[in-house]
Design an enzyme around this catalytic site. Structure first.
Site, PDB file in Angstrom:
ATOM      1  N   HIS A  13       0.870  -1.202   0.000  1.00 12.28           N
ATOM      2  CA  HIS A  13       0.000   0.000   0.000  1.00 12.28           C
ATOM      3  C   HIS A  13       0.892   1.232   0.000  1.00 12.28           C
ATOM      4  O   HIS A  13       1.465   1.600   1.029  1.00 12.28           O
ATOM      5  CB  HIS A  13      -0.910   0.004   1.230  1.00 12.28           C
ATOM      6  CG  HIS A  13      -1.834   1.191   1.302  1.00 12.28           C
ATOM      7  ND1 HIS A  13      -3.095   1.112   1.845  1.00 12.28           N
ATOM      8  CD2 HIS A  13      -1.702   2.474   0.908  1.00 12.28           C
ATOM      9  CE1 HIS A  13      -3.677   2.299   1.783  1.00 12.28           C
ATOM     10  NE2 HIS A  13      -2.843   3.153   1.225  1.00 12.28           N
ATOM     11  N   HIS A  15       1.579   5.373  -1.704  1.00 11.61           N
ATOM     12  CA  HIS A  15       1.226   6.547  -2.521  1.00 11.61           C
ATOM     13  C   HIS A  15       2.507   7.129  -3.103  1.00 11.61           C
ATOM     14  O   HIS A  15       3.388   7.571  -2.354  1.00 11.61           O
ATOM     15  CB  HIS A  15       0.515   7.608  -1.666  1.00 11.61           C
ATOM     16  CG  HIS A  15      -0.761   7.104  -1.081  1.00 11.61           C
ATOM     17  ND1 HIS A  15      -1.968   7.176  -1.742  1.00 11.61           N
ATOM     18  CD2 HIS A  15      -1.022   6.475   0.093  1.00 11.61           C
ATOM     19  CE1 HIS A  15      -2.913   6.627  -1.004  1.00 11.61           C
ATOM     20  NE2 HIS A  15      -2.370   6.188   0.119  1.00 11.61           N
ATOM     21  N   LEU A  16       2.583   7.139  -4.413  1.00 11.04           N
ATOM     22  CA  LEU A  16       3.767   7.702  -5.086  1.00 11.04           C
ATOM     23  C   LEU A  16       3.500   9.075  -5.676  1.00 11.04           C
ATOM     24  O   LEU A  16       4.440   9.739  -6.115  1.00 11.04           O
ATOM     25  CB  LEU A  16       4.245   6.762  -6.193  1.00 11.04           C
ATOM     26  CG  LEU A  16       5.044   5.537  -5.764  1.00 11.04           C
ATOM     27  CD1 LEU A  16       5.373   4.678  -6.983  1.00 11.04           C
ATOM     28  CD2 LEU A  16       6.316   5.927  -5.024  1.00 11.04           C
ATOM     29  N   ARG A  17       2.216   9.492  -5.739  1.00  9.82           N
ATOM     30  CA  ARG A  17       1.869  10.768  -6.407  1.00  9.82           C
ATOM     31  C   ARG A  17       2.346  10.724  -7.861  1.00  9.82           C
ATOM     32  O   ARG A  17       2.462   9.667  -8.448  1.00  9.82           O
ATOM     33  CB  ARG A  17       2.427  11.983  -5.650  1.00  9.82           C
ATOM     34  CG  ARG A  17       2.202  11.988  -4.149  1.00  9.82           C
ATOM     35  CD  ARG A  17       0.759  11.821  -3.735  1.00  9.82           C
ATOM     36  NE  ARG A  17       0.615  12.013  -2.281  1.00  9.82           N
ATOM     37  CZ  ARG A  17      -0.388  11.508  -1.582  1.00  9.82           C
ATOM     38  NH1 ARG A  17      -1.333  10.763  -2.154  1.00  9.82           N
ATOM     39  NH2 ARG A  17      -0.466  11.731  -0.284  1.00  9.82           N
ATOM     40  N   LYS A  99      -9.190  -0.309  -6.148  1.00  2.00           N
ATOM     41  CA  LYS A  99      -9.220   0.361  -4.842  1.00  2.00           C
ATOM     42  C   LYS A  99     -10.559   1.042  -4.599  1.00  2.00           C
ATOM     43  O   LYS A  99     -11.029   1.824  -5.426  1.00  2.00           O
ATOM     44  CB  LYS A  99      -8.097   1.410  -4.801  1.00  2.00           C
ATOM     45  CG  LYS A  99      -8.046   2.218  -3.525  1.00  2.00           C
ATOM     46  CD  LYS A  99      -7.511   1.407  -2.352  1.00  2.00           C
ATOM     47  CE  LYS A  99      -7.704   2.151  -1.048  1.00  2.00           C
ATOM     48  NZ  LYS A  99      -6.488   2.268  -0.267  1.00  2.00           N
ATOM     49  N   HIS A 136     -10.312   1.351   1.572  1.00  6.86           N
ATOM     50  CA  HIS A 136     -10.170   2.352   2.632  1.00  6.86           C
ATOM     51  C   HIS A 136     -11.455   2.237   3.441  1.00  6.86           C
ATOM     52  O   HIS A 136     -12.513   2.697   3.012  1.00  6.86           O
ATOM     53  CB  HIS A 136      -9.990   3.769   2.072  1.00  6.86           C
ATOM     54  CG  HIS A 136      -9.859   4.787   3.168  1.00  6.86           C
ATOM     55  ND1 HIS A 136      -8.662   5.387   3.498  1.00  6.86           N
ATOM     56  CD2 HIS A 136     -10.766   5.254   4.065  1.00  6.86           C
ATOM     57  CE1 HIS A 136      -8.847   6.197   4.533  1.00  6.86           C
ATOM     58  NE2 HIS A 136     -10.117   6.132   4.889  1.00  6.86           N
ATOM     59  N   HIS A 174      -4.662  -0.497   5.760  1.00  8.42           N
ATOM     60  CA  HIS A 174      -4.304   0.283   6.953  1.00  8.42           C
ATOM     61  C   HIS A 174      -5.304   0.105   8.109  1.00  8.42           C
ATOM     62  O   HIS A 174      -5.962   1.035   8.543  1.00  8.42           O
ATOM     63  CB  HIS A 174      -4.086   1.772   6.652  1.00  8.42           C
ATOM     64  CG  HIS A 174      -5.106   2.455   5.782  1.00  8.42           C
ATOM     65  ND1 HIS A 174      -6.457   2.268   5.894  1.00  8.42           N
ATOM     66  CD2 HIS A 174      -4.940   3.365   4.794  1.00  8.42           C
ATOM     67  CE1 HIS A 174      -7.079   3.019   5.017  1.00  8.42           C
ATOM     68  NE2 HIS A 174      -6.198   3.696   4.323  1.00  8.42           N
ATOM     69  N   ASP A 247       1.401   2.621   3.538  1.00  8.53           N
ATOM     70  CA  ASP A 247       0.547   3.798   3.335  1.00  8.53           C
ATOM     71  C   ASP A 247       1.381   5.082   3.414  1.00  8.53           C
ATOM     72  O   ASP A 247       0.887   6.117   3.851  1.00  8.53           O
ATOM     73  CB  ASP A 247      -0.614   3.837   4.332  1.00  8.53           C
ATOM     74  CG  ASP A 247      -1.658   4.894   3.959  1.00  8.53           C
ATOM     75  OD1 ASP A 247      -1.736   5.281   2.778  1.00  8.53           O
ATOM     76  OD2 ASP A 247      -2.371   5.353   4.875  1.00  8.53           O
ATOM     77  N   HIS A 251       2.823  14.574   1.608  1.00  8.38           N
ATOM     78  CA  HIS A 251       2.153  15.869   1.397  1.00  8.38           C
ATOM     79  C   HIS A 251       3.198  16.936   1.688  1.00  8.38           C
ATOM     80  O   HIS A 251       4.012  16.771   2.607  1.00  8.38           O
ATOM     81  CB  HIS A 251       0.981  16.053   2.371  1.00  8.38           C
ATOM     82  CG  HIS A 251      -0.192  15.168   2.096  1.00  8.38           C
ATOM     83  ND1 HIS A 251      -1.154  15.471   1.156  1.00  8.38           N
ATOM     84  CD2 HIS A 251      -0.548  13.983   2.631  1.00  8.38           C
ATOM     85  CE1 HIS A 251      -2.062  14.496   1.136  1.00  8.38           C
ATOM     86  NE2 HIS A 251      -1.720  13.580   2.016  1.00  8.38           N
TER      87      HIS A 251
HETATM   88  N1  LIG Z   1      -3.610   7.772   4.628  1.00  8.18           N
HETATM   89  C1  LIG Z   1      -3.777   9.060   4.480  1.00  8.18           C
HETATM   90  O1  LIG Z   1      -3.964   9.743   5.482  1.00  8.18           O
HETATM   91  N2  LIG Z   1      -3.754   9.672   3.270  1.00  8.18           N
HETATM   92  C2  LIG Z   1      -3.639   9.012   1.981  1.00  8.18           C
HETATM   93  C3  LIG Z   1      -4.932   8.434   1.526  1.00  8.18           C
HETATM   94  C4  LIG Z   1      -5.324   7.189   2.260  1.00  8.18           C
HETATM   95  O2  LIG Z   1      -4.615   6.182   2.223  1.00  8.18           O
HETATM   96  O3  LIG Z   1      -6.386   7.177   2.905  1.00  8.18           O
HETATM   97  C5  LIG Z   1      -3.158  10.058   0.965  1.00  8.18           C
HETATM   98  O4  LIG Z   1      -3.278   9.804  -0.255  1.00  8.18           O
HETATM   99  O5  LIG Z   1      -2.624  11.093   1.369  1.00  8.18           O
HETATM  100 ZN   LIG Z   2      -3.249   5.124   1.513  1.00  7.46          ZN
HETATM  101 ZN   LIG Z   3      -6.765   5.135   2.898  1.00  7.00          ZN
END
Ligand SMILES: NC(=O)N[C@@H](CC(=O)O)C(=O)O
Ligand SMILES: [Zn+2]
Ligand SMILES: [Zn+2]
Length: 345
Positions: A13, A15-17, A99, A136, A174, A247, A251
């Site tokens: 899990h 996030h790479l943006r 997802k 989620h 998560h 996860d 940001h």
């Molecule tokens: N976990 C988070 O708090 N943020 C994740 C999104 C997600 O996994 O719910 C995100 O993309 O920033």
């Molecule tokens: Zn996530």
């Molecule tokens: Zn999430």
């Protein structure tokens, strides 16, 4: 000095943006993990196989020379995702899951599902083809207390969905509560769960330690200590239904340290080291390899990695910030503090 050598882990899990942000964070993950399930919550979201193919190519193009890493792509479920796209996804070979973001539940979830009943035909196709649904798991009902949203989602949505689609492969992502652990344990081998390092290491006090701590704010929000202990017990249990999913959710500093700060903890910079800490604290370092390197590929029907990595028990100080696009910064978990394990180069 103690060391621990394990099969190279994968992150189930992540996030790479995209664009410059992706280029800034990708090396942290690729240094540690052979593969990662890449979340589709871009703007706009990755809703078609063709978009996922293009995103995958952008990730591979951003990989620094000499690093190997395999992005495992996902599709973002919307009310309008057609069953036929599931067939195309399964046939693609590079899409490994779909997802589910309840609309409005978390970062970039506006395009998410408003009512899972609208997706029945698509879920039926996923069940038939064995393509996992990653969840989620939080209700968006503002009447539900923010700390109770995972438990409410399980009762209101997940239990009914599995009643209707009993063989649907489903990963509760998560997990943050005992309720989430119990849900996974109560179902068959088609139901699994991922656990983040920050939810294993921190309880909700960490958001308010001496003042408000925006870098400890993520969704689902950190829970009380009894829940954290339930997550640790599941992680170290050796039960293959539970495996690693960081996860890691970058940001910009300016978006976190704000009157209305974004949800997400950045952990890829210490993506395996933080788990080693959590397992060591629980006296279960010998269980880390199964959780981090075996159970994920087994669930997804992929081969386990052959290469191995070594962790060294040697504290290092996490930088106060890393570079991030637009002259902003990225504040990693533990910024300015130490992590007890480091990855041997
Ligand atoms: N976990 C988070 O708090 N943020 C994740 C999104 C997600 O996994 O719910 C995100 O993309 O920033
Ligand atoms: Zn996530
Ligand atoms: Zn999430």
């Amino acid at each position: 000095m103690s060391t621990l050598t394990i099969t190279r882990p994968d992150d189930w899990h992540l996030h790479l943006r995209d664009g410059a942000a992706m280029a800034a964070v990708l090396p942290d993950t690729a240094r540690r993990f052979a593969r990662a399930i890449v979340m589709p919550n871009l703007r706009p979201p990755v809703t078609t196989v063709e978009q996922a193919r293009a995103y995958r190519e952008r990730i591979l193009a951003a990989l620094p020379a000499g690093m190997s890493f395999e992005p495992l792509m996902t599709l973002y479920l919307t009310d309008n995702l057609l069953p036929g796209e599931i067939d195309v996804a399964k046939a693609s070979g590079f899409i490994h899951a779909v997802k589910l973001y309840p609309a409005g539940a978390t970062t970039n979830s506006d395009a998410g599902v408003t009512d899972l009943k609208k997706c029945a035909a698509t879920l039926a196709r996923m069940e038939a083809l064995g393509l996992p649904l990653l969840v989620h798991g939080e209700v968006t009902d503002p009447a539900v207390d923010v700390f109770d949203r995972e438990a409410a989602f399980i009762a209101r949505v997940l239990v009914p969905v599995l009643h209707e689609f009993p063989r649907l492969r489903l990963v509760l992502e998560h997990i943050t509560t005992q309720d989430g652990i119990d849900f996974v344990l109560a179902h068959g081998a088609n139901v699994a769960g991922t656990l983040t390092a920050h939810h294993l290491l921190l309880n909700r006090n960490a958001m308010f330690a001496g003042g408000i701590r925006p870098h400890h704010y993520c969704l689902p929000v950190l829970k009380r200590e009894t829940h954290r202990q339930a997550l640790v017990a599941a992680a170290i249990s050796g039960n293959p239904k539970f495996f690693l999913g960081t996860d890691s959710a970058p940001h910009a500093k300016s978006a976190k340290e704000a009157a209305c700060g974004c949800a997400g903890c950045y952990t890829a910079h210490a993506g395996i080291e933080l788990y080693a800490e959590a397992f060591e604290a629980a006296g279960a370092l010998d269980r880390l390899e199964g959780f981090a390197s075996h159970f994920g590929p087994d669930y997804y029907g992929l081969s386990r990695n052959v290469e191995r990595v070594t962790l060294v028990k040697e504290a290092w100080t996490v930088p106060a910030a890393q570079s991030y696009p637009d002259n902003d910064a990225l504040v990693p978990l533990r910024a300015g503090e130490t992590v007890a394990w480091r990855l041997q180069a």
